[in-house]
Write an enzyme that holds these catalytic residues in place. Structure first.
Site, PDB file in Angstrom:
ATOM      1  N   HIS A 255       0.820  -1.123   0.111  1.00  0.00           N
ATOM      2  CA  HIS A 255      -0.125  -0.070  -0.171  1.00  0.00           C
ATOM      3  C   HIS A 255       0.947   1.131   0.061  1.00  0.00           C
ATOM      4  O   HIS A 255       0.410   2.305  -0.687  1.00  0.00           O
ATOM      5  CB  HIS A 255      -1.038  -0.084   1.225  1.00  0.00           C
ATOM      6  N   HIS A 384      -4.539  -5.693 -10.932  1.00  0.00           N
ATOM      7  CA  HIS A 384      -3.231  -5.339 -10.505  1.00  0.00           C
ATOM      8  C   HIS A 384      -1.993  -5.505 -11.864  1.00  0.00           C
ATOM      9  O   HIS A 384      -1.449  -4.607 -11.934  1.00  0.00           O
ATOM     10  CB  HIS A 384      -2.711  -5.617  -9.326  1.00  0.00           C
TER      11      HIS A 384
END
Length: 408
Positions: A255, A384
């Site tokens: 993150h 992703h």
């Protein structure tokens, strides 16, 4: 193919760009079958859809986003899949009481009465992409998602969204988190790039300031994941579920890498964001210092607030974000060190993550780089990996749909 030890292998190497284009096609092909709504179901390791598993809003919306980008890049078949997905979101997932259902059974019936900001963030992103891709009912999807976020989730006093609400928009727990808000940042940037409305950019920056400048900077650029109802960092949350898919204990280097990319995207539109360069660099440096395994490669899943490893698994989404962040930093700073990291990340991805037999990318590896499924069974995600292989084609920080529309 030149992968190992070649000092001339750079982000803009023609052979590498050719490989990335082929990998984007290969990733999309994993979702070619079956037709209809089943295409949006949960996929196993071999690409087959689990017909018994419910459909999830975030997963379906991510696919609409990716297929919409593919259409803008010339894949009309994927455009058909995207249109199919928009219809799915606007029929099965719509709740007349407000917002979108988070989970629906294979027969279309609701599984839960809660509304989750995480899934709605991706519905908003899918709507913005659908409009740019010229998909039927794209504007309707965007409008519905925007209305739901404004009415159910967004807390303007806090400058952030609550995580879970009932159909009337009342919070159903005291938990507050950064994960859904991070993805809302991406969606708000996409909406700003589509509409030019300043409010979207303002919200994206407010989120970055809360979760990165206020939350991460004082902690050495480790991003706190979990907060209390009063928006105070909760460092103990998740201790009993250290490998949870969405709310694991501790800090997630992936993150930090994702925020690094998003911070640069905000700064590309808002030059007054003077701490953006410092933040993007700091987040990246912290993520690789804490997360990168010098012996086996790969970025570990979680650490504690002192950098000690908690979850040693390697998730495909983490290396995907590492690839994207290193490209954006290399482009914006001119620092060749980020291109070196990009090479290192791709070398490891090529060796261990890409499944050339079964298709797609392994979604989880253990500490010895062997396929695992403790946290992520199967291969349900395109989002992703697909954005990672498109990253090197971006010449400036931008949303992937906006770049597909104008630059790619």
């Amino acid at each position: 193919m030149r992968w190992h030890g070649d000092p001339n292998w750079l982000i803009d190497d023609p052979e590498h760009r050719w490989m990335l284009s082929g990998e984007a096609d290969r990733l999309r092909s994993f979702f070619a079958q079956p037709s209809g709504w089943k295409r949006y179901g949960w996929r196993g390791f071999d690409g087959s859809v689990d017909a018994e598993r419910p459909l999830e809003l975030y997963s379906a919306a991510r696919l609409v986003h990716c297929f919409g980008i593919a259409r803008m890049l010339g894949d009309e078949q994927a455009g058909g899949w995207a249109a199919e997905g928009v219809r799915l979101l606007l029929s099965v997932f719509i709740d007349p009481r407000g917002g979108f259902l988070d989970i629906v059974a294979p027969d279309g019936s609701p599984v839960s009465g809660r509304r989750n900001a995480y899934g709605h963030a991706f519905a908003l992103l899918a709507g913005a992409t659908a409009v740019q891709a010229g998909l039927p009912r794209g504007a309707e999807l965007l409008g519905r998602a925007r209305e739901a976020i404004d009415e159910l989730f967004w807390d303007d006093d806090a400058g952030a969204a609550v995580d879970e609400v009932d159909p009337q928009g009342l919070p159903v727990s005291d938990y507050r988190g950064q994960n859904a808000n991070m993805h809302l940042t991406e969606a708000f940037l996409a909406c700003f790039e589509l509409t030019g409305e300043a409010e979207f950019l303002k919200r994206a920056r407010r989120l970055a300031e809360r979760f990165v400048i206020t939350g991460a900077a004082p902690r050495g650029w480790r991003v706190p994941e979990h907060y209390t109802r009063e928006w105070e960092v909760d460092e103990e949350y998740g201790r009993e579920q250290p490998l949870d898919q969405f709310r694991p204990f501790g800090v997630m280097p992936g993150h930090a890498l994702e925020w690094s990319r998003l911070i640069l995207g905000i700064a590309a539109h808002d030059p007054s964001f003077v701490r953006a360069d410092e933040a993007a660099r700091g987040l990246f440096t912290r993520a690789v210092q804490d997360g990168w395994d010098e012996d086996n490669g790969g970025v570990r899943y979680t650490t504690d607030f002192h950098g000690a490893v908690v979850g040693s698994a390697r998730m495909h989404w983490v290396i995907a974000e590492a690839l994207a962040a290193s490209v954006w930093l290399a482009r914006t700073t001119g620092d060749s060190g980020y291109a070196d990291w990009y090479r290192r990340f791709w070398d490891w991805t090529n060796r261990h993550v890409i499944d050339r037999v079964g298709g797609s990318w392994w979604h989880e590896l253990d500490a010895d780089n062997r396929p695992a499924s403790r946290t992520w069974p199967g291969k349900p995600d395109l989002y992703h990996a697909y954005q990672a292989v498109l990253s090197a084609r971006l010449l400036r920080p931008a949303g992937f749909a906006a770049a597909a529309h104008h630059d790619l």
